[in-house]
Scaffold this active site. Structure first.
Site, PDB file in Angstrom:
ATOM      1  N   HIS A 183      35.837 -16.201  19.304  1.00 27.24           N
ATOM      2  CA  HIS A 183      34.489 -15.695  19.540  1.00 27.24           C
ATOM      3  C   HIS A 183      34.507 -14.409  20.368  1.00 27.24           C
ATOM      4  O   HIS A 183      35.047 -14.366  21.469  1.00 27.24           O
ATOM      5  CB  HIS A 183      33.680 -16.775  20.268  1.00 27.24           C
ATOM      6  CG  HIS A 183      32.232 -16.455  20.446  1.00 27.24           C
ATOM      7  ND1 HIS A 183      31.369 -16.300  19.397  1.00 27.24           N
ATOM      8  CD2 HIS A 183      31.482 -16.267  21.571  1.00 27.24           C
ATOM      9  CE1 HIS A 183      30.163 -16.044  19.849  1.00 27.24           C
ATOM     10  NE2 HIS A 183      30.203 -16.004  21.162  1.00 27.24           N
ATOM     11  N   SER A 214      27.320 -12.143  19.811  1.00 25.62           N
ATOM     12  CA  SER A 214      26.897 -13.522  20.002  1.00 25.62           C
ATOM     13  C   SER A 214      25.370 -13.624  20.003  1.00 25.62           C
ATOM     14  O   SER A 214      24.728 -13.229  19.045  1.00 25.62           O
ATOM     15  CB  SER A 214      27.521 -14.084  21.288  1.00 25.62           C
ATOM     16  OG  SER A 214      27.412 -15.481  21.358  1.00 25.62           O
ATOM     17  N   GLU A 268      36.066 -19.959  15.323  1.00 25.42           N
ATOM     18  CA  GLU A 268      34.845 -20.128  16.116  1.00 25.42           C
ATOM     19  C   GLU A 268      33.794 -20.889  15.325  1.00 25.42           C
ATOM     20  O   GLU A 268      33.707 -20.785  14.096  1.00 25.42           O
ATOM     21  CB  GLU A 268      34.307 -18.789  16.597  1.00 25.42           C
ATOM     22  CG  GLU A 268      33.983 -17.754  15.536  1.00 25.42           C
ATOM     23  CD  GLU A 268      33.316 -16.529  16.162  1.00 25.42           C
ATOM     24  OE1 GLU A 268      32.275 -16.704  16.826  1.00 25.42           O
ATOM     25  OE2 GLU A 268      33.837 -15.425  15.991  1.00 25.42           O
TER      26      GLU A 268
END
Length: 297
Positions: A268, A147, A238
């Protein structure tokens, strides 16, 4: 059949418990506290060892699996630059230690809003250089992250290249956040984890007065030339799917060896469910092989 049921259950759990937590109206201090609790369901493999350390004045967690480590992975955790820690990511880093055969070093880099850009990048660079100063050769170091930590991994490699520092042997990113302008967010039918309002707030808090299009904040706008071999993994469910695909295209444009893997109907950073979800375990096995295959013999 059981794996399908497990996927459905995990998706519902993320949607009902995690997604509401990641809302701009929830105070960041509460998000940090509740996130620590949520990540307890991400369990490292039995036999992992964790040790606290300090590198360049930055707290880190060292993770090992087995008696011998082939190299070191500098792992940059996710959390939108505002939440998360080396502790929340013990499950993921534990499984990556097992599949890569490496020691995983996860710094607790400074978080926004208390410490906006470039604090996280400065800490990532300082930790990497400390590994070099301690005698670990760059060809025995890989960089990975998820991320925000995935975007930070790319930004770190770009800064190291621009400052003529030795580059790591490879890069591995899970659901990387590479465009904080959010000008091309994907719109999946189902998004069990992230909310665009939350990521927009996190982006503003991290960037501060800097333009969100700064390549060291949003690496998809940067020149990736000369970066190490790159593995990108992302779920189809996502809003950051386009971030991953655009990063892969930018890497191809700049002649960087890159592989993009899109996992249908996963969400995610699904890799946190490694050890439970077979496709997550397989994804981290691929990531571990990517890392180990690029380390010097």
């Amino acid at each position: 059949m059981l794996q399908h049921v497990l996927e459905t259950g995990l998706r519902q759990t993320m949607n009902r418990l995690v997604r509401p937590l990641l809302h701009p109206a929830v105070p960041i201090t509460l998000q940090r506290s509740l996130t620590r609790q949520a990540y307890r369901s991400s369990v490292p493999p039995r036999g992992c060892r964790f040790r606290k350390d300090v590198l360049a004045g930055i707290p880190v967690t060292r993770t090992r699996y087995g008696t011998h480590a082939r190299g070191v992975v500098l792992y940059l955790h996710g959390g939108g630059y505002i939440i998360g820690s080396s502790t929340t990511h013990r499950g993921l880093t534990g499984h990556l230690a097992r599949t890569s055969g490496c020691e995983i070093v996860t710094p607790d880099y400074r978080l926004a809003p208390e410490h906006p850009f470039p604090a996280a990048l400065d800490d990532a660079e300082a930790t990497y250089l400390a590994l070099l100063d301690a005698g670990t050769a760059p060809e025995h170091i890989a960089v990975a992250g998820d991320s925000a930590g995935g975007g930070l991994s790319i930004a770190l490699a770009m800064r190291l290249r621009d400052r003529n520092q030795p580059l790591p042997s490879s890069l591995t990113v899970f659901s990387p956040w590479t465009d904080l302008t959010q000008q091309a967010l994907y719109a999946p039918v189902c998004e069990p984890v992230l909310q665009a309002q939350w990521t927009a707030k996190a982006a503003a808090l991290y960037a501060g007065p800097e333009p969100l299009s700064n390549p060291l904040i949003s690496p998809v706008f940067g020149d990736l030339s000369g970066l190490p071999p790159l593995l990108i993994q992302v779920g189809s469910q996502e809003i950051l799917l386009n971030d991953a695909e655009r990063l892969a295209r930018a890497a191809s444009r700049d002649n960087v060896q890159a592989r993009l893997e899109v996992f249908n109907n996963l969400w995610h950073v699904f890799q946190v469910h490694s050890g439970q979800l077979e496709r997550a375990t397989a994804a981290l096995t691929t990531a571990g092989n990517h890392i180990s295959s690029h380390l010097a013999a």
